[in-house]
Scaffold this motif. Structure first.
Motif, short mmCIF file in Angstrom:
data_model
loop_
_atom_site.label_atom_id
_atom_site.label_comp_id
_atom_site.label_asym_id
_atom_site.label_seq_id
_atom_site.Cartn_x
_atom_site.Cartn_y
_atom_site.Cartn_z
N UNK A 74 0.80 -1.22 0.00
CA UNK A 74 0.00 0.00 0.00
C UNK A 74 0.83 1.27 0.00
N UNK A 75 2.12 1.16 -0.24
CA UNK A 75 2.96 2.35 -0.24
C UNK A 75 2.61 3.21 -1.46
N UNK A 76 2.44 4.50 -1.22
CA UNK A 76 1.92 5.38 -2.26
C UNK A 76 2.24 6.82 -1.92
N UNK A 77 2.77 7.57 -2.87
CA UNK A 77 3.05 8.99 -2.64
C UNK A 77 2.47 9.79 -3.78
N UNK A 78 1.74 10.84 -3.44
CA UNK A 78 1.13 11.70 -4.44
C UNK A 78 1.74 13.09 -4.35
N UNK A 79 2.14 13.62 -5.51
CA UNK A 79 2.61 15.00 -5.56
C UNK A 79 1.42 15.82 -6.04
N UNK A 80 0.91 16.70 -5.18
CA UNK A 80 -0.32 17.42 -5.52
C UNK A 80 -0.05 18.49 -6.58
N UNK A 81 -1.12 18.86 -7.29
CA UNK A 81 -0.92 19.71 -8.46
C UNK A 81 -0.86 21.19 -8.15
N UNK A 82 -0.26 21.92 -9.12
CA UNK A 82 0.03 23.36 -9.10
C UNK A 82 -0.24 24.05 -7.78
N UNK A 83 0.71 23.87 -6.90
CA UNK A 83 0.63 24.54 -5.62
C UNK A 83 0.90 26.03 -5.84
N UNK A 84 -0.14 26.86 -5.64
CA UNK A 84 0.05 28.31 -5.74
C UNK A 84 0.37 28.83 -4.35
N UNK A 85 1.29 29.77 -4.31
CA UNK A 85 1.74 30.23 -3.01
C UNK A 85 1.31 31.67 -2.74
#
Ligand code: NAG
Ligand code: NAG
Ligand code: NAG
Length: 546
Positions: A489-500
């Motif tokens: 179940x190992x899983x990593x998600x890079x979330x989209x267009x992080x606006x700062x």
């Protein structure tokens, strides 16, 4: 045409320089957390309260940890001690650095598990009187195991579990089990489903155990057993794709125990455009197990295979690790790098069959140029061979435990004594020299933060010295269940267009979007990290649902 501003150019280079110097100076560091955790951490899982459940097997004999409240386990079916007053499971609190004994009633040896969407640890199977049992552990301060004796339709010893997009758990294979089943069961689901691929890939010793299973974004399961892999439509009970055999044809599953992980999923609005890549590293060449039985300990495999399973015609890319490794663990770090840790460079998994422990972990950067992906890190003093484990903690450290290649606990007079010690490995990003770059999450303050699929949400954090908005990512990591060199179940998600947004000096808000589908992130608990210039914050917990 715009003329580049030289100062802006220098500022763009700055993070690169910071990273380069950091990379040169830092190899990470080891810390001994517990001299004697009382049991040997053969299986480990991180719970949503930040504690870690670990267990070995009830037929090891006496552990070094007494059962709680002076209790004893009396079990006429037990193979070692029919009356045992010691624990074979424990809860470790990484914050307090303390161990609490737990009471497991039946044999959990070589079993599997997963954290259910509601946060309970669901453990399945084992050996002897435990092979059909489902055990449930609630995360709470004084909870203990609850057991459901006929929870499984088939005996499951060396099976693999995966959380499905609908929140159920699939339990696949196990020794002499060429089928799968679901938990929980409904009247609509048959008891077991035939999975011939597992019968076809078993070797002469009937081994291809703990298959590597990864949920793809089309809802199918990538399953790797021995030297082959397929895409399984578990609902339709059919194979929808057959991948090429990994070049070399060597086995990668138990007892040739290599390891495997899904590489970080970089989320974009179009689900079908998200590439899904699998990495399989190390193992032992064909015939190693039979040779180990004869006292010949063959050099382990030093290759990794990487495959983009969503390609129309996927091909394995072979890469070479700095060192050969069998029984290594692969841990996804909050940054998206893969840590390869534990194991040995000769022999195989199985009693007494590992040689030449590899004491240095290796970091694999999946987005670096192919010639610069691996980096060897600081070594430990403690060999971690068969039955060792490693998991990611919310503060970014790796908890390392276990190692017992013997049929019982053996603390002396053997090559690799049973390990009761717990260590942590701090990857280079935890070095104090990066503390000014380290984000500190201040919002959401609720624990867990509840998020819905596709929902926009904000993460607020402070950082002493912000290098630049381009250097910020928000990642989500699922808590995995680890045993025998594989993190289920190992899983990593890079979330989209992080606006700062800058809120006040040193306080920032990242506006991001939760994964849009349970195909990307099955419902449940995830760690959320803010990563700045390769330096992660401590995580907060989130819970994602529809
Ligand atoms: C565990 O217990 C055994 C038997 O009592 C003892 O010999 C050994 O020293 C203990 N090991 C550790 C690491 O405490
Ligand atoms: C894959 O493994 C099987 C079973 O151990 C073996 O018979 C076969 O030759 C292997 N395939 C290749 C290409 O080496
Ligand atoms: C381990 O300990 C057991 C019980 O004390 C003993 O019988 C055995 O010979 C030891 N050695 C190995 C390699 O298991």
């Amino acid at each position: 045409m715009k003329t580049p501003n030289p100062r802006a150019h220098f500022l763009n280079l700055l993070p690169l320089l910071v990273c380069m110097f950091g990379a040169i100076a830092q190899l990470g560091s080891w810390e001994l957390l517990q001299e004697n955790a009382g049991i040997s951490a053969m299986h480990m899982a991180l719970l949503s309260n930040g504690k870690v459940v670990m267990f070995d097997r009830t037929d090891f004999g006496k552990s070094n940890l007494s059962l709680p409240a002076g209790r004893c386990r009396s079990d006429p079916n037990e193979l070692a001690l029919t009356l045992d007053c010691t624990a074979h499971s424990a809860e470790y609190d990484p914050v307090a650095n303390s161990v609490r004994p737990l009471f497991v009633q039946t044999d959990v040896w070589c079993s599997s598990g997963a954290i259910a969407p509601d946060g309970r640890l669901i453990q399945t199977g084992g050996f002897n009187d435990g092979d059909h049992v489902v055990r449930v552990f609630q995360p709470c301060d004084n909870c203990d195991w609850e057991e459901f004796p006929s929870g499984l339709a088939a005996r499951r010893w060396y099976a693999t579990n995966q959380i499905l997009p609908d929140g159920r758990i699939i339990v696949i294979g196990g020794r002499r089990q060429y089928n799968y089943e679901f938990y929980p069961k409904s009247e609509m689901t048959a008891a077991t489903f035939l999975f011939r691929f597992l019968a076809e890939t078993k070797d002469a010793n009937e081994n291809n155990l703990y298959p590597f299973v990864h949920l793809s974004t089309d809802g199918n399961l990538f399953v790797f057993a021995n030297n082959r892999s397929v895409l399984l439509d578990y609902g339709g009970n059919r194979i929808v794709k057959v991948f090429p055999t990994m070049p070399g044809g060597d086995p990668r599953n138990y007892p040739s125990s290599g390891s495997s992980t899904l590489l970080p999923l970089r989320i974009s609005p179009e689900l079908s455009a998200i590439p899904v890549e699998v990495l399989v590293c190390g193992g032992a060449p064909t015939g190693s197990y039979d040779q180990a039985r004869e006292g010949q300990f063959v050099q382990a495999l030093d290759t990794c295979g990487r495959i983009r399973i969503t390609d129309p015609s996927p091909q394995w890319q072979i890469e070479t690790m700095p060192v050969a490794r069998v029984m290594g663990d692969m841990v996804l770090l909050p940054t998206g790098d893969v840590l390869i840790i534990n194991g040995a460079s000769a022999g195989t998994a199985g009693w007494e069959f590992g040689r030449n422990p590899v004491l240095s972990p290796v970091l694999y950067n999946p987005v670096a140029p192919s010639s610069a992906r691996f980096r060897t890190l600081a070594s430990t003093q403690v060999p971690r061979v068969y039955h060792s484990t490693a998991i990611l903690l919310p503060d970014g450290r790796i908890l390392v435990g276990g190692s017992n290649p013997h049929v019982y606990y053996n603390f002396s007079g053997v090559l690799f004594p049973t390990e009761l010690r717990l260590e942590s490995f701090s990857p280079p990003y935890l070095s104090p020299q990066f503390s000014r770059l380290r984000p500190n999450i201040i919002f959401p303050a609720s624990n867990p933060a509840t998020i819905r699929f596709g929902q926009q949400f904000q993460v607020r954090f402070s950082v002493e010295s912000m290098v630049g908005a381009e250097g910020i990512t928000v990642t989500m990591v699922a808590p995995s269940f680890t045993t025998h060199s594989f993190s289920m179940n190992q899983r990593l998600l890079v979330l989209q267009n992080t606006m700062l947004t800058v809120l006040s000096p040193n306080v920032y808000q990242a506006n991001t979007v939760a994964p849009q589908s349970p195909l990307l992130a099955p419902p449940g608990y995830y760690l959320i990290f803010v990563v700045h210039q390769g330096v992660p914050s401590s995580a907060i917990w989130s819970r994602i649902s529809a």
